[in-house]
Design a protein around this motif. Structure first.
Motif, short mmCIF file in Angstrom:
data_model
loop_
_atom_site.label_atom_id
_atom_site.label_comp_id
_atom_site.label_asym_id
_atom_site.label_seq_id
_atom_site.Cartn_x
_atom_site.Cartn_y
_atom_site.Cartn_z
N THR A 24 0.81 -1.21 0.00
CA THR A 24 0.00 0.00 0.00
C THR A 24 0.85 1.27 0.00
OG1 THR A 24 -2.14 -0.69 0.83
CG2 THR A 24 -1.24 1.29 1.77
N SER A 28 0.73 3.78 -3.12
CA SER A 28 0.16 5.13 -3.04
C SER A 28 1.20 6.19 -3.35
CB SER A 28 -0.51 5.37 -1.69
OG SER A 28 0.39 5.14 -0.66
N THR A 29 2.45 5.98 -3.04
CA THR A 29 3.44 7.02 -3.30
C THR A 29 4.06 6.91 -4.68
OG1 THR A 29 4.21 6.17 -1.19
CG2 THR A 29 4.97 8.31 -1.80
N ARG A 31 2.88 4.66 -7.22
CA ARG A 31 1.95 4.09 -8.23
C ARG A 31 2.56 2.87 -8.91
NH1 ARG A 31 -2.98 5.78 -6.85
NH2 ARG A 31 -2.39 7.52 -5.59
N SER A 170 1.10 11.18 -2.71
CA SER A 170 0.17 10.09 -3.01
C SER A 170 -1.17 10.63 -3.50
CB SER A 170 -0.02 9.19 -1.79
OG SER A 170 -0.87 9.80 -0.86
N GLY A 233 -3.78 1.47 -1.11
CA GLY A 233 -3.50 2.89 -0.89
C GLY A 233 -3.86 3.35 0.51
N SER A 234 -4.55 2.50 1.27
CA SER A 234 -4.93 2.91 2.62
C SER A 234 -4.26 2.00 3.65
CB SER A 234 -6.45 2.82 2.75
OG SER A 234 -6.82 2.52 4.07
N GLY A 282 -10.85 1.79 1.28
CA GLY A 282 -10.41 2.69 0.22
C GLY A 282 -11.46 3.75 -0.06
#
Lengths: 289, 238
Positions: A24, A28-29, A31, A170, A233-234, A282
């Motif tokens: 994650t 998120s940072t 991609r 992000s 991403g979370s 998410g």
């Protein structure tokens, strides 16, 4: 029986959660879905096992060195493999992370060995008996590590300059650049964090589930599934996803059959993604442009 | 620094792949000046700003900011030296609060976030103060534009580049935004403005540059252009 099932589910789930966090943070940072991530976890366990078995190193120095090595590995993977790549060439990125993963697996096989290893648990002593269930000390270490690492990650992301910069990257890479935040620096930190948390997961898991050079793929898939389940991403989603995945497997294995545990958890994953494609936690961001 | 231009461009070309989006643009902006770039869609206005802030990789020609060449300089380093770019489409951080958005504007400033600066930014746009704890994604378009500007001010701009601040906003909101632009001009901030709305642009700038097809077609004092009615013929070819 039920207690025991829930406890072991939470333990496995905590490991999945730790692995998922690495997916994650990097996703998120940067991609990128880092398919080599499972190999960091494998490497953590293998290096720990190697140091304690071959060199007779005490537990904590060995764990610290193993985790440190994973941080360095992650850093190298990013700097040498991904940093200079075209950001939009996703296929090439996937191929690189896959290739790096296979390489790491091969290196572990050559330099550490093909044997399944059980390094010592972090603290000696028998399991605790609580209300009909037995809790090995390692289980407490695992759950405790998850709590401490999550708290640390939360503090980093919300209360430090570096962390806020990573959050900004992000959310909106371009705007973050215009605010003077370096996406590359954020990416480096994201990979190092993933190495740290993944390596820690590997060392925590090895005493209970063994260390083997071939474990990376399976650990990576479980962690990735947990990350998707919670919402890629979370970080909180990663934890929730990991715990749910662990519990589902454990309950299925306990009440139905361990043969079906993977099938049931994958069906659960598919079902949740059909209902909530963004994952459990998410977010669909409110956006207005 | 003296009379040295804040920004000088010499024969700047910018490319997306092989496509040349900006061709041979030469331009100087002096301290305290507000220069506006106008022109139709696809004229290269936004690309020119992106070239200056070094967020597109393929830029040729000489760009000097405060006397020093920016070739090979990272965008972050330019931001740290007060070259602040408010991009097209605001580009706020929707899942952060209004206050967090404003604070992140000071990321590159040595010494970090200062309470008095945050207060000053919110004083300019009182609506933002009311909504400081709200997620920025829930703001209206006009409020998001105000937020983008407040955030930019946190970076202590020496040169502020505004890309279409009026885009998609109601006339009343546009005039509020430009009232703040006016205040900034009064404080001596050097501004490079991109606008599609030529009338607004001419009224709010000292000099105007007309671009079309990636090239500069005309430069002149805004007041003269406003009086001469030259714009329509240049921009629209009437």
């Amino acid at each position: 029986m039920l207690y025991q099932i829930i406890l072991s589910g939470l333990t496995v789930g905590a490991i999945y959660a730790l692995i998922a966090i690495g997916f994650t943070i990097v996703f998120s940072t940067v991609r990128i879905v880092n398919f080599a991530h499972g190999e960091f976890v494998m490497a953590g366990g293998m290096i720990y096992a190697y140091l304690s078995a071959v060199h007779g190193m005490p537990v904590f120095p060995a764990v610290a060195i193993a985790i440190g090595a994973c941080v360095v590995l992650a850093l190298l993977v990013y700097e040498l493999g991904l940093a200079s790549m075209d950001k939009d060439n996703h296929i090439a990125q996937v191929m690189i992370t896959l290739g790096v993963g296979i390489t790491l697996k091969g290196l572990a096989q050559i330099f550490i060995g093909k044997d399944t290893q059980f390094p010592p648990a972090f603290s000696a002593g028998g399991p605790l008996a609580v209300g009909g269930a037995t809790i090995p000390y390692q289980m407490l270490w695992i759950v405790g590590a998850l709590a401490v690492l999550m708290l640390g990650l939360y503090m980093l992301l919300h209360h430090t300059r570096v962390g806020k910069g990573m959050m900004a990257v992000s959310i909106n890479h371009y705007a973050a650049t215009l605010m003077g935040i370096s996406p590359r620096r954020s990416a480096v930190i994201a990979f190092m964090l993933a190495g740290l948390i993944g390596g820690a997961a590997g060392t925590l898991l090895a005493p209970v589930a063994s260390a083997h050079y071939d474990n990376g793929i399976f650990l990576g898939i479980k962690g990735f599934a947990a990350a998707i389940l919670g919402g890629l991403g979370s970080p909180l989603g990663a934890v929730v996803g990991g715990l749910i995945l662990g519990l589902t497997e454990s309950v299925t294995a306990g009440y139905i059959s361990s043969v079906y545990k993977d099938a049931v958890s994958l069906v659960l994953l598919l079902a949740i993604l059909l209902i909530r494609p963004q994952g459990l936690i998410g977010k669909r961001l409110p956006q207005k442009f | 620094m003296g009379h040295e231009p804040v920004l000088s461009l010499q024969k700047v070309c910018a490319y997306y792949g092989n496509l040349c989006a900006v061709r041979d643009v030469s331009l100087e902006i002096n301290p305290g000046e507000t220069v506006c770039i106008i022109g139709p869609n696809g004229a290269g206005k936004t690309t020119l700003l992106k070239s200056v802030s070094r967020v597109i990789p393929k830029v040729e020609g000489a760009i000097r900011y405060r006397g020093a060449s920016t070739a090979g300089v990272a965008p972050q380093a330019l931001v740290a030296h007060g070259l602040i770019h408010v991009p097209e489409g605001r580009q706020i951080f929707p899942s952060m609060t209004v206050e967090e958005n404003i604070e992140i504007g000071a990321f590159a400033v040595p010494g970090g976030v200062r309470k008095d600066k945050t207060d000053a930014a919110m004083d300019m746009f009182p609506k933002l103060r009311e909504r400081r704890r709200q997620l920025a994604g829930t703001l209206s378009g006009g409020e998001q534009q105000m937020l983008a500007m407040a955030r930019a001010l946190m970076g202590q701009p020496h040169l502020l580049m505004l890309d279409e601040p009026s885009m998609g906003l109601a006339p009343k909101v546009v005039s509020e935004i430009y009232r703040q632009v006016d205040l900034l001009r009064g404080r001596g901030v050097t501004i490079l403005l991109v606008e599609q709305n030529a009338r607004i642009a001419l009224r709010n700038s000292d000099r105007t540059v007309v671009m079309a097809s990636g090239e500069i077609r005309h430069q002149g004092k805004s007041a003269d252009l406003l009086a001469g009615g030259l714009i329509a013929s240049l921009v629209f070819g009437k």
